[in-house]
Scaffold this motif. Structure first.
Motif, short mmCIF file in Angstrom:
data_model
loop_
_atom_site.label_atom_id
_atom_site.label_comp_id
_atom_site.label_asym_id
_atom_site.label_seq_id
_atom_site.Cartn_x
_atom_site.Cartn_y
_atom_site.Cartn_z
N MET A 272 13.48 4.88 2.66
CA MET A 272 12.70 3.69 3.41
C MET A 272 13.54 3.18 4.48
O MET A 272 14.78 3.45 4.55
N SER A 273 12.88 2.38 5.19
CA SER A 273 13.50 1.59 6.28
C SER A 273 13.10 0.30 6.42
O SER A 273 11.76 0.09 6.35
N ASN B 218 1.34 -7.19 9.79
CA ASN B 218 2.07 -7.50 8.39
C ASN B 218 2.68 -8.89 8.53
O ASN B 218 2.97 -9.37 9.39
N PRO C 121 3.86 8.91 2.92
CA PRO C 121 2.86 8.18 2.17
C PRO C 121 3.16 8.47 0.57
O PRO C 121 3.40 9.44 0.30
N GLU D 151 11.85 -2.97 7.96
CA GLU D 151 11.28 -3.28 9.08
C GLU D 151 11.24 -5.02 9.29
O GLU D 151 11.41 -5.26 10.76
N GLN E 172 2.66 3.14 1.72
CA GLN E 172 4.29 3.32 2.39
C GLN E 172 4.77 1.96 2.36
O GLN E 172 5.88 2.04 2.84
N LEU E 173 4.12 0.81 2.23
CA LEU E 173 4.60 -0.69 2.54
C LEU E 173 5.17 -1.01 1.07
O LEU E 173 4.20 -1.01 0.37
N MET F 99 10.79 -6.51 3.82
CA MET F 99 9.74 -5.69 4.17
C MET F 99 10.13 -4.15 4.55
O MET F 99 10.68 -4.32 5.25
N ALA F 100 9.71 -3.10 3.75
CA ALA F 100 10.40 -2.00 3.90
C ALA F 100 9.04 -0.83 3.96
O ALA F 100 8.24 -1.04 3.21
N LYS F 101 9.08 0.19 4.88
CA LYS F 101 8.36 1.36 4.81
C LYS F 101 8.92 2.55 4.27
O LYS F 101 9.96 3.03 4.81
N TYR G 219 0.93 -1.11 -0.12
CA TYR G 219 -0.04 0.00 -0.09
C TYR G 219 0.83 1.14 -0.06
O TYR G 219 2.19 1.09 -0.25
#
Length: 400
Positions: free
Chosen positions: A162-163, A251, A146, A165, A124-125, A140-142, A122
């Motif tokens: 991104m970071s 998640n 947005p 997670e 941000q993910l 998986m990065a955020k 979505y």
């Protein structure tokens, strides 16, 4: 790329047993740059398909275990004029056991082909999948902010901070085993959050959570960062796709691991003479189904006789059996035996299995000759006895 050499006291975790080693483990940090595909679901491409565009994935601040290279590696800085979108993902996690392999791939070492794909979940993910020979990694990065239109992101040619997670890896992602073997599938997790790990089996179009009541199956949760699935006494029914599902809140990230059963055939050759001379090659208890058989006669391909085969038989343990038959002529009396070789090829075999059967020449019918010889010998013996008796009688008369 960047490096920042330092020493850290660490724990080394093996897959089959836990080995704690208190020592100074050398580590350094780098930026790893990977060419990647940005994959988007597109209902207008052949029904349900994907569109792909080239992007760059940068894993920033990756901790690598090992000695720091003698020459410092430079930091990654996006070029001023971007020719593609850059996903700049900061990895604030413990040392990655496979990071050095990714570093070698980026540096252009031969023999290591890498596949990378990143997709939006979505706004941000995002999830990225990285595949090397004998290694599969899911990330998986955020995104820091947005993103209103993820489907237009690759065209914008921007830098997306991104970071990371959650990160999950498996090595190797595909394994082969024979019947009664033991195999261990691993699912290593790196995360700064609490996670849970579940295992599922996908087979024949259906999936289910693993039945832990099966005494052959053990799931080792060494710690929150590793889960190992061990299956003992493998059977055909254990073959399938195993899914390691890592959950953190809402998640989820998963690793797909393949387990294939490879059981070589047991091959025997027998020669029978009733009612006809037949050479039979039996191939028993093999898996999977496909097997190839060919025949040689005295070392050369067989041309004058066509074999016929039985139908496949499914054994109780899920393996297969089949037989190949040859009706063959018998060599003439005095000739050398014929050697028939059954050659069996199967996916479980490096080299074909070759088993020989020997057809002996016909025996000469000696019954008439033997009768004449016995009669002749009998006549000779009787004649000698008669002459001996006559000689004895003459001797007696002379004595009187």
């Amino acid at each position: 790329m960047k490096t920042n050499g330092h020493l850290q006291v660490g724990l080394i975790l093996t897959l089959n047993s836990v080995l704690l080693w208190c020592a100074a483990v050398p580590q350094y940090t780098v930026d790893i740059v990977l060419p990647c595909d940005y994959a988007l679901l597109d209902s207008n491409v052949g029904g349900l398909g994907f569109t792909r565009q080239k992007v760059t994935l940068v894993l920033q601040n990756v901790t690598v275990m090992g000695e720091e290279p003698p020459e410092a590696l430079p930091d990654y800085h996006p070029p001023e004029n971007l020719d593609m979108t850059v996903f700049l993902a900061t990895v604030d996690l413990a040392a990655l056991s496979f990071a050095e392999r990714l570093l070698h791939v980026e540096c252009g070492d031969e023999g290591e082909a890498v596949e990378c794909e990143i997709s939006p979940i979505y706004s941000q993910l995002f999830i990225a999948h990285i595949r090397l020979p004998e290694l599969s990694v899911a990330v998986m990065a955020k995104a820091a902010l947005p993103i209103e239109a993820p489907d237009e992101l690759a065209n914008d040619k921007v830098v997306v901070p991104m970071s990371v997670e959650l990160l999950v890896s498996s090595s190797p992602p595909s394994q082969k085993g024979s019947l009664s073997d033991e195999v261990t599938l691993n699912c290593d997790v790196w995360s700064g959050m609490e996670v849970s790990v579940d295992w599922h089996l996908q087979k024949d179009g259906t999936g289910h959570r693993l039945n832990l009541e099966d005494s052959r199956i053990t799931i080792h949760k060494e710690n929150k960062e590793a889960s190992c699935l061990t299956i003992r006494q493998l059977s055909v029914h254990d073959e399938g796709t195993y899914i390691c599902v890592v959950s953190s809140g809402k998640n989820r990230l998963q690793q797909i691991l393949q387990l294939q059963i490879r059981e070589p055939p047991q091959v025997t050759v027998a020669v029978s003479t009733i009612p006809k001379t037949t050479v039979t090659c039996r191939m028993e208890r093999y898996y999977p189904l496909d097997v190839e058989v060919s025949w040689l006669l005295n070392g050369s391909p067989l041309t004058h006789v066509s074999p016929y085969t039985s139908s496949h038989r499914r054994n109780q343990d899920g393996t297969f059996s089949i037989s190949s038959f040859l009706e063959v002529p018998v060599p003439q009396p005095g000739a050398s035996p014929d050697t028939y070789t059954c050659t069996v090829s199967h996916v479980s075999l490096t080299d074909p299995i070759m088993i020989e059967g020997h057809v002996l020449p016909e025996k000469t019918d000696l019954s008439y000759t033997t009768t004449l010889l016995v009669a002749f010998c009998t006549i000779v013996i009787l004649s000698i006895l008669f002459l001996w008796k006559q000689s004895m009688k003459r001797q007696e008369k002379k004595t009187i």
